[in-house]
Structure formats: structure tokens, C-alpha cells
Write an enzyme that holds these catalytic residues in place. Structure first.
Site, PDB file in Angstrom:
ATOM      1  N   ALA A  45       0.830  -1.208   0.000  1.00 13.50           N
ATOM      2  CA  ALA A  45       0.000   0.000   0.000  1.00 13.50           C
ATOM      3  C   ALA A  45       0.860   1.252   0.000  1.00 13.50           C
ATOM      4  CB  ALA A  45      -0.934  -0.011   1.209  1.00 13.50           C
ATOM      5  N   GLU A  46       1.968   1.235   0.780  1.00 16.24           N
ATOM      6  CA  GLU A  46       2.840   2.396   0.820  1.00 16.24           C
ATOM      7  C   GLU A  46       4.302   1.980   0.962  1.00 16.24           C
ATOM      8  OE1 GLU A  46       0.070   5.560   0.585  1.00 16.24           O
ATOM      9  OE2 GLU A  46      -0.195   3.806   1.866  1.00 16.24           O
ATOM     10  N   THR A  47       5.158   2.741   0.299  1.00 18.44           N
ATOM     11  CA  THR A  47       6.593   2.696   0.544  1.00 18.44           C
ATOM     12  C   THR A  47       7.015   4.079   1.022  1.00 18.44           C
ATOM     13  OG1 THR A  47       7.022   0.995  -1.132  1.00 18.44           O
ATOM     14  CG2 THR A  47       8.874   2.388  -0.477  1.00 18.44           C
TER      15      THR A  47
END
Length: 261
Positions: A45-47
Site C-alpha cells: 500500500a505504501e513505501t
């Protein structure tokens, strides 16, 4: 180029639950296209990427498809990497970001985010929204995300949205929420237009959830659970124009990414 890379499960004390985030410490900023490719390759979903700067640390977040202006679980994970994995000799770190300074405080195993409050304004519940969600919410409130209120935890758990229809709506993301059976409130978070059909645990959503439930329940400190398939637990506090969001983190992996610049 070998870049250090960590994967952390945030808002949980158990592996394979909470929300996984990739964290990539950098010595200097790489081109945005490279950052976006790394985030797409990670397919989480996020880096989160951070760089040490004179005023502290600069933090940025990327989904597999876009850069976002605020992300809770990846900020929690970035602080965990700095304080636990990289041994920063402190119990607090402040990140500079597109949403202003963001402070994370560590007390024992609990990490607390200090985020801006984002209360929503009432908006009509449209037929298109109800059709996309598969059920009609009792009320809706627009902030960055659209907050949709349902009567019960069971109603939120039963939602099976049409992601294509949801992505076509003019909202960054849609939050579904209701009173909790074993906590003050529960939620789910859908952002198909940002490349995330359902996010496991979403810190930034609680910038809107917290002021709503604090006002509705007449209490500033609340227990919350995001009832995604992985699930996650949060403790939140409404503090004027700020929201305190607390949770735990677990390290899943540590390694390197090989990137050609």
C-alpha cells in the site's frame, strides 16, 4: 545501487497482521520516477522514503501508482526503522513532509503519531455512492477522504464494494465506519483510485475518524480497530487541531534493493 529496504507490519504486535509498509532510507533523493518504480515493485500500500536533512528527516510516501500527502502506517514504520533498526539515540523523531512537521514519539513498545486533524463536512449520500459501496450509509462527511457512517460493525464488515465504481467517484478514498462491539469504533478504508482496493490499517484515515467519534461519543481518547482481513488496533486522541494515533510495529524483513539509476 544497493538501497537498504525494510518491511514493517504497523499497528499490530503480531507478524502477518496490521498494515505492511516498506521503508527505504536514502542518502539523497533519487528521481521521482525511480521512487515510484520502487514503490510499484514493492507492491505494498505504501513505501516510505526518508533523507536526513539539516532540519531533520524529510519523509515521502508512494503507493504503487502515486505519491500521497499523508500516510500513517508508513510514518509509524519509518520511525520504527530509525529508532529500532538504525539505532537513532532518541525516543522521538520529527519528519518534514508535504503535510507539515510530523512527530512520532516512542514509549516502551508504543509509537504515537502527531498528525493534523481533518474533520469532515456533511455532504449528501448519493445513489452512486450507495451503489458503489453496496449499501447506503446513514451519513457522509467530506475531508480528504469521504467518511461514510453505518449503523453497526456488522454492516461495515459486510460491505463488498464495486471497486471500479468506487474509483470513478470524485473522492481520494472512502472510509466506512460504525460503533465497535469491543472498541469505540471500527472502520474500513477503500482507495481503488489510488491503486489500493482496501488498505489493511490506515493511520491517515483516523485524522477524520477521530474528530468525528470524539464529538459523537463525547470522549477525547478512543480505542479503534480497522476490520480488514489483516486487521489492526489503534489508540487515538483528539487534541484540538491535532490527532494522536498510537500503535505497535513488528519487523518482517530487512535487506537491499538493487536499483539501476
Amino acid at each position: 545501487m544497493r538501497l537498504p529496504l525494510y518491511q514493517v507490519d504497523a499497528f499490530t504486535s503480531k507478524l502477518f497482521s496490521g498494515n505492511p509498509a516498506a521503508v527505504c532510507p536514502l542518502e539523497c533523493w533519487l528521481p521521482d520516477s525511480v521512487l515510484q518504480h520502487i514503490a510499484a515493485e514493492n507492491n505494498l500500500a505504501e513505501t516510505a522514503f526518508f533523507v536526513k536533512e539539516p532540519e531533520g528527516y524529510r519523509l515521502r510516501w508512494f503507493t504503487p501508482t502515486v505519491e500521497v500527502d499523508l500516510c500513517g502506517h508508513a510514518t509509524l514504520a519509518a520511525a520504527f526503522v530509525l529508532l529500532e533498526c538504525l539505532g537513532l539515540p532518541a525516543d522521538q523523531v520529527t519528519f518534514q513532509s508535504r503535510s507539515g512537521p510530523l512527530t512520532v514519539h516512542r514509549q516502551a513498545y508504543l509509537y504515537t503519531l502527531d498528525f493534523p486533524s481533518r474533520p469532515g463536512s456533511p455532504v449528501p449520500v448519493t445513489d452512486a455512492l450507495s451503489a458503489a459501496l453496496g449499501a447506503a450509509p446513514e451519513a457522509a462527511y467530506q475531508a480528504r477522504d469521504l467518511l461514510c457512517v453505518f449503523p453497526s460493525e456488522a454492516a461495515v464488515a459486510a460491505l463488498s464494494p464495486d471497486m471500479k465504481a468506487l474509483a470513478a467517484l470524485p473522492h481520494f478514498a472512502v472510509i466506512a465506519t460504525a460503533p465497535g462491539r469491543h472498541c469505540d469504533f471500527v472502520s474500513r478504508f477503500f482507495a481503488p483510485a489510488q491503486g489500493i482496493d482496501e488498505d489493511p490499517v490506515t493511520g491517515s484515515a483516523h485524522c477524520t475518524l477521530t474528530p468525528y467519534w470524539a464529538a459523537r461519543l463525547s470522549k477525547p481518547t478512543l480505542s479503534a480497530r480497522q476490520i480488514s482481513a489483516r486487521g489492526g488496533d489503534l489508540l487515538v486522541e483528539h487534541a484540538g487541531d491535532r490527532v494522536k494515533i498510537s500503535g505497535r510495529c513488528v519487523l518482517y524483513l530487512e535487506g537491499f534493493a538493487s536499483v539501476a539509476i
